[in-house]
Design an enzyme around this catalytic site. Structure first.
Site, PDB file in Angstrom:
ATOM      1  N   GLU A  87      37.156  45.499  38.479  1.00  8.86           N
ATOM      2  CA  GLU A  87      38.367  44.975  38.409  1.00  8.86           C
ATOM      3  C   GLU A  87      39.479  46.335  38.724  1.00  8.86           C
ATOM      4  O   GLU A  87      40.267  45.977  39.528  1.00  8.86           O
ATOM      5  CB  GLU A  87      38.895  44.458  37.145  1.00  8.86           C
ATOM      6  CG  GLU A  87      38.487  43.015  36.663  1.00  8.86           C
ATOM      7  CD  GLU A  87      39.111  42.400  35.788  1.00  8.86           C
ATOM      8  OE1 GLU A  87      40.111  42.580  35.433  1.00  8.86           O
ATOM      9  OE2 GLU A  87      38.231  41.740  35.042  1.00  8.86           O
TER      10      GLU A  87
ATOM     11  N   ASP B 210      35.742  42.309  34.168  1.00  9.72           N
ATOM     12  CA  ASP B 210      35.826  42.296  32.723  1.00  9.72           C
ATOM     13  C   ASP B 210      34.777  40.935  32.055  1.00  9.72           C
ATOM     14  O   ASP B 210      34.937  39.773  32.701  1.00  9.72           O
ATOM     15  CB  ASP B 210      37.060  42.171  31.965  1.00  9.72           C
ATOM     16  CG  ASP B 210      37.996  43.366  32.301  1.00  9.72           C
ATOM     17  OD1 ASP B 210      37.314  44.370  32.669  1.00  9.72           O
ATOM     18  OD2 ASP B 210      38.877  43.434  32.333  1.00  9.72           O
TER      19      ASP B 210
ATOM     20  N   ASP C 280      35.167  38.445  29.804  1.00  5.82           N
ATOM     21  CA  ASP C 280      35.807  37.315  29.307  1.00  5.82           C
ATOM     22  C   ASP C 280      36.287  36.453  30.327  1.00  5.82           C
ATOM     23  O   ASP C 280      35.514  36.370  31.494  1.00  5.82           O
ATOM     24  CB  ASP C 280      36.923  38.079  28.712  1.00  5.82           C
ATOM     25  CG  ASP C 280      37.989  38.809  29.819  1.00  5.82           C
ATOM     26  OD1 ASP C 280      37.963  38.611  31.066  1.00  5.82           O
ATOM     27  OD2 ASP C 280      39.018  39.127  29.406  1.00  5.82           O
TER      28      ASP C 280
ATOM     29  N   GLU D 166      38.806  35.582  32.074  1.00  2.26           N
ATOM     30  CA  GLU D 166      39.725  36.066  33.186  1.00  2.26           C
ATOM     31  C   GLU D 166      38.681  36.903  34.036  1.00  2.26           C
ATOM     32  O   GLU D 166      38.549  36.676  35.369  1.00  2.26           O
ATOM     33  CB  GLU D 166      40.742  36.793  32.929  1.00  2.26           C
ATOM     34  CG  GLU D 166      42.028  35.971  32.113  1.00  2.26           C
ATOM     35  CD  GLU D 166      42.518  34.870  32.806  1.00  2.26           C
ATOM     36  OE1 GLU D 166      42.778  35.027  34.125  1.00  2.26           O
ATOM     37  OE2 GLU D 166      42.735  33.931  32.214  1.00  2.26           O
TER      38      GLU D 166
ATOM     39  N   TYR E 160      34.938  47.213  24.988  1.00  5.74           N
ATOM     40  CA  TYR E 160      35.756  46.276  25.538  1.00  5.74           C
ATOM     41  C   TYR E 160      36.830  45.990  24.614  1.00  5.74           C
ATOM     42  O   TYR E 160      36.610  45.566  23.369  1.00  5.74           O
ATOM     43  CB  TYR E 160      35.132  45.005  26.115  1.00  5.74           C
ATOM     44  CG  TYR E 160      35.985  44.277  26.960  1.00  5.74           C
ATOM     45  CD1 TYR E 160      36.495  44.692  28.091  1.00  5.74           C
ATOM     46  CD2 TYR E 160      35.955  42.885  26.647  1.00  5.74           C
ATOM     47  CE1 TYR E 160      37.473  43.907  28.917  1.00  5.74           C
ATOM     48  CE2 TYR E 160      37.050  42.134  27.323  1.00  5.74           C
ATOM     49  CZ  TYR E 160      37.671  42.608  28.356  1.00  5.74           C
ATOM     50  OH  TYR E 160      38.530  41.733  29.176  1.00  5.74           O
TER      51      TYR E 160
ATOM     52  N   ARG F 265      39.260  43.530  24.739  1.00  6.87           N
ATOM     53  CA  ARG F 265      39.819  42.048  24.176  1.00  6.87           C
ATOM     54  C   ARG F 265      38.412  41.390  23.774  1.00  6.87           C
ATOM     55  O   ARG F 265      37.613  40.748  24.326  1.00  6.87           O
ATOM     56  CB  ARG F 265      40.116  41.270  25.523  1.00  6.87           C
ATOM     57  CG  ARG F 265      41.148  42.020  26.201  1.00  6.87           C
ATOM     58  CD  ARG F 265      41.766  41.150  27.523  1.00  6.87           C
ATOM     59  NE  ARG F 265      43.005  41.914  27.799  1.00  6.87           N
ATOM     60  CZ  ARG F 265      42.928  42.754  28.972  1.00  6.87           C
ATOM     61  NH1 ARG F 265      41.884  43.101  29.448  1.00  6.87           N
ATOM     62  NH2 ARG F 265      44.128  43.187  29.247  1.00  6.87           N
TER      63      ARG F 265
ATOM     64  N   HIS G 150      30.547  39.610  22.607  1.00  3.87           N
ATOM     65  CA  HIS G 150      31.365  40.976  22.728  1.00  3.87           C
ATOM     66  C   HIS G 150      31.068  41.907  21.179  1.00  3.87           C
ATOM     67  O   HIS G 150      30.950  40.852  20.301  1.00  3.87           O
ATOM     68  CB  HIS G 150      32.676  41.171  22.921  1.00  3.87           C
ATOM     69  CG  HIS G 150      33.006  40.330  24.169  1.00  3.87           C
ATOM     70  ND1 HIS G 150      32.069  40.438  25.418  1.00  3.87           N
ATOM     71  CD2 HIS G 150      34.052  39.303  24.796  1.00  3.87           C
ATOM     72  CE1 HIS G 150      32.767  39.506  26.135  1.00  3.87           C
ATOM     73  NE2 HIS G 150      33.629  38.978  26.007  1.00  3.87           N
TER      74      HIS G 150
END
Length: 773
Positions: A14, A86, A88, A90, A303, A305, A349
């Site tokens: 990203e 990432d 997740d 998104e 990570y 989040r 995660h």
């Protein structure tokens, strides 16, 4: 990075910072490119969702991303592509949209998940690439469509009934409601008086100590006024104090779990004064990689989040080895500590932790920016503490009789610090541990002297103290995140953006001490939405919808089914609201005030800057007044303050302070006959040579405070500052002013090459006088 068609493997991430770090670890056989976030999204300016065709979304390339996507396509031609956005929802959506563009061009397309940007983390992930996760993508897509349906159908209604530019959101509006309801609890709160009584006592051995009166007879002691306190004081003054029971015991305080996103934001707010957005920005940089001397770019934390407290076995063992070397074997438990994640946690995660014990805070301090260093130190200490032994306290509790009264004295001493050796005693947070180090009533008064059952104690003093019950505190960003997390509102990736949006839109303002208070606009919009959309604004309903999104990711529920179940009642409520919602924009409420210019009644109206009084004879008479509305609905005229400034340059009348869309300004007191205005000077000349302007407070279109030159419009001077200028010469270089950094009491010189730093005066000593313009 230049791109060319190649048979190399292509990794797509990203951010450019992450691309740089990963390229260093992967070597010459790979090229790495950054998508710079999402490349496709629903269109701007229209719904982009076909409700009649099972909520079919219309995706288009985001403005400005066409070249990025073209470069990715070129580099992917004939290559093996690893989508490493990432880990997740998104990130899954980004990977899905890029894969959709690359099908037929790339040789193979794989999905890889980097939980940490380290050589070990990247190497392990690349050994076992997977496939795209359709359930995770559909969960993100359902959330995006839900937010689009609410935003694009509710916001225009608010534009029509209140004012243009407002927005409503499925989660943001519920967050504002929580702040509004807390504020109304505070407004409705009636303090209740109560008294407590402590006594100073002395035994056969020092030191003197205090005990608190708990009961009278068998009843808990409750004192409501001074007269009741005097009765207790008089009774105790003539009583004998005898030790009835002494209990010695040890209490453990277990360590806290490693950080999840919400807890990181809460602790950064409590300890560092960071807002959620600031916390996540620093965490993002630490995750993606920072330059650490000759080692180059290194990802320092996992990570950021996540809502899982899980930690890998390798990380646990590394932490335990570090603790043993630093503090000794007693500081680690026999088995590694494991913490239970909440039911809805995405356990793929890990918790937020340092990527390696090879980078203690002192080793990386020279390479990190201030925010990064503070946050990294917090993550480091928390993770180490989570893997350590409990803290142990020696506790002594004495029950004391005095006639009909029963008292308790509690003392404690830290016997073994355990995890507090890493976390710090001063950082203890009651409520996050299993056993607070105090007695059952919450009192802990230091060390008691040796006491024996039957020992008579000497009374030194009786200390009645008056108290008043306190209203619930206003939320801070940290406590609001905690409340949202506990009630299931939003998810780790959304907290920061929600808090930022509600402040940018003017629904909430941040006061001193980081307290969040709803604005008049926030109160109004919340009332309108609750009245017309009670289900959408309901906390329980919103939390249930979040759970359904989790179930979509788990493959238990279809995304279209979830949207249909939501949209049918929403559409009915919307149609009803269009007919019945109060039209604040056109509303005129007659008041007892009379226009002094034409004698017509004054009416209460709503404008861009809130409520105001206007002459009912408008447009013939354009007289207006600032107004305030009391809780009982009565309307008062707010007199505009006349300031010590040069009079109006057009008519010579005094100038008054007014507030507009872009902040405070000076206006002629004869408005609307005279419409002369000018900025309010901070008493500091613009430093640009030959400009001749002065610095004044301004607000951006998004409501953010900044400071700029008064000649911006007249002469195009573009001098601006984000930090407040202070009229104080720099003691080091003599610059005419310094700046105050944010809300901290820190002054800094802006002059190139100076670097002076000092302390601001106490806020109570700061004046708010308006300098002559």
């Amino acid at each position: 990075m230049a791109t060319k068609t190649s048979s190399k493997s292509l990794v797509i991430v990203e951010s450019p910072a992450k691309a740089k770090t990963i390229k260093r670890y992967l070597g010459a056989g790979f090229s790495v490119q950054a998508s710079i976030g999402h490349v496709k999204d629903l269109p701007k300016g229209r719904m982009g969702v076909d409700v009649k065709k099972s909520f079919e979304p219309e995706y288009e390339v985001i403005h400005g991303k066409a070249k990025v996507l073209a470069d990715i396509k070129k580099a992917a031609k004939g290559a093996t592509v690893y989508l490493a956005s990432d880990p997740d929802r998104e990130g899954e959506a980004i990977a899905w949209h890029i894969a959709d563009e690359l099908r037929g061009k790339a040789k193979h397309i794989y999905r890889v998940l980097f939980n940490e940007i380290t050589k070990r983390g990247i190497t392990e992930a690349m050994k076992s690439p997977g496939e795209l996760d359709q359930n995770k993508f559909e969960s993100q897509q359902a959330r995006r469509i839900l937010d689009r349906l609410v935003g694009y159908e509710l916001s225009p209604l608010l534009w029509n009934r209140v004012r243009r530019g407002l927005s409503a959101g499925r989660v943001q509006s519920v967050a504002v409601r929580m702040i509004v309801e807390r504020e109304r609890e505070i407004m409705a709160f009636v303090p209740r008086e109560y008294w407590s009584v402590e006594v100073g006592l002395e035994g056969k051995a020092p030191p003197p100590f205090r005990a608190r009166v708990l009961r009278r007879g068998e009843e808990k002691l409750e004192i409501g006024d001074a007269a009741g306190a005097e009765v207790v004081r008089a009774d105790l003054a003539g009583a004998r104090f005898l030790v009835e029971k002494v209990e010695q015991k040890q209490r453990q305080r277990r360590p806290v779990a490693p950080f999840v996103t919400a807890k990181l934001q809460q602790e950064a707010a409590r300890k560092l004064g960071f807002g959620a957005k600031r916390t996540m920005a620093a965490a993002q940089r630490l995750y993606e990689g920072v330059e650490v001397g000759e080692e180059g770019s290194v990802g320092l934390i996992t990570y950021m989040r996540t809502d899982s407290t899980r930690v890998s076995e390798g990380a646990q063992e590394a932490a335990r080895a570090y603790v043993v070397e630093r503090w000794g074997a007693d500081y680690v438990p026999e088995k590694p500590n494991v913490y239970k994640s909440k039911k809805s946690a995405q356990d793929a995660h890990e918790a937020i932790r340092p990527t390696s014990m090879d980078y203690p805070p002192d080793a990386v301090r020279p390479f990190l920016k201030r925010d990064e260093m503070k946050l990294y130190e917090l993550v480091w200490k928390r993770f180490l503490a989570s893997q350590m032994s409990p803290a142990i306290y020696d506790q002594q509790v004495a029950e004391i009789g005095a006639g009909a009264y029963r008292l308790r004295a509690t003392g404690q001493a830290l016997r073994f610090p355990g995890w507090l050796a890493a976390w710090g005693v001063e950082n203890e947070v009651v409520g996050e541990t299993d056993a607070p180090p105090a007695d059952d009533d919450g009192y802990a008064e230091g060390t008691l002297p040796p006491l024996e059952v039957g020992e008579e104690l000497k009374l030194l003093e009786v200390l009645p103290e008056q108290h008043f019950t306190q209203p619930p505190p206003r939320f801070t960003e940290g406590t609001l995140v905690k409340e949202m997390e506990e009630r299931g509102i939003g998810r780790p990736s959304t907290y920061a953006s929600i808090l930022s949006t509600v402040q940018d839109k003017g629904y909430v303002e941040k006061l001193e001490g980081q307290k969040l208070k709803p604005t008049e606009l926030g109160l109004l919009v919340t009332d309108l939405l609750v009245g017309s959309f009670p289900e959408i604004m309901d906390v329980t309903f919103t939390a249930g919808l979040e759970e359904e999104l989790d179930e979509i990711e788990e493959g238990k529920v279809g995304w279209v089914k979830t949207l249909k179940r939501f949209y049918t009642p929403f559409k009915a409520s919307l149609a009803k609201a269009v007919r019945e919602m109060r039209d604040v924009k056109r509303e005129e409420i007659k008041t007892e005030h009379v226009c002094e210019k034409c004698g017509s009644p004054m009416v209460l109206k709503w404008g861009r800057n809130g409520r105001f009084l206007a002459c009912s004879a408008y447009p013939e008479c354009k007289n207006t007044k600032d107004a305030s509305v009391a809780a009982d609905g009565s309307v008062a005229i707010v007199a505009l303050p006349v300031v010590e400034a040069d009079p109006c340059e057009n008519c010579g009348a005094p100038m008054v302070v007014k507030r507009g869309r872009f902040g405070a300004f000076l206006a002629c007191s004869r408005y609307p006959e005279c419409k002369s205005t000018r900025p309010i000077s901070l008493g500091i000349a613009c430093p640009r040579e030959a400009c001749g302007g002065f610095l004044s407070e301004k607000r951006s279109k998004r409501g953010k405070l900044f400071y700029g030159c008064s000649n911006y419009q007249k002469k195009g001077c573009d001098f601006v500052l984000w930090d407040r200028p202070v009229k104080q010469a720099c003691p080091q270089c003599g610059a005419p002013f310094v700046v105050q950094k944010g809300r901290a009491r820190m002054l800094k010189c802006q002059a190139a090459g100076c670097g002076w730093v000092g302390e601001a005066p106490d806020p109570e000593d700061e004046g708010a006088a308006v300098a002559p313009a």
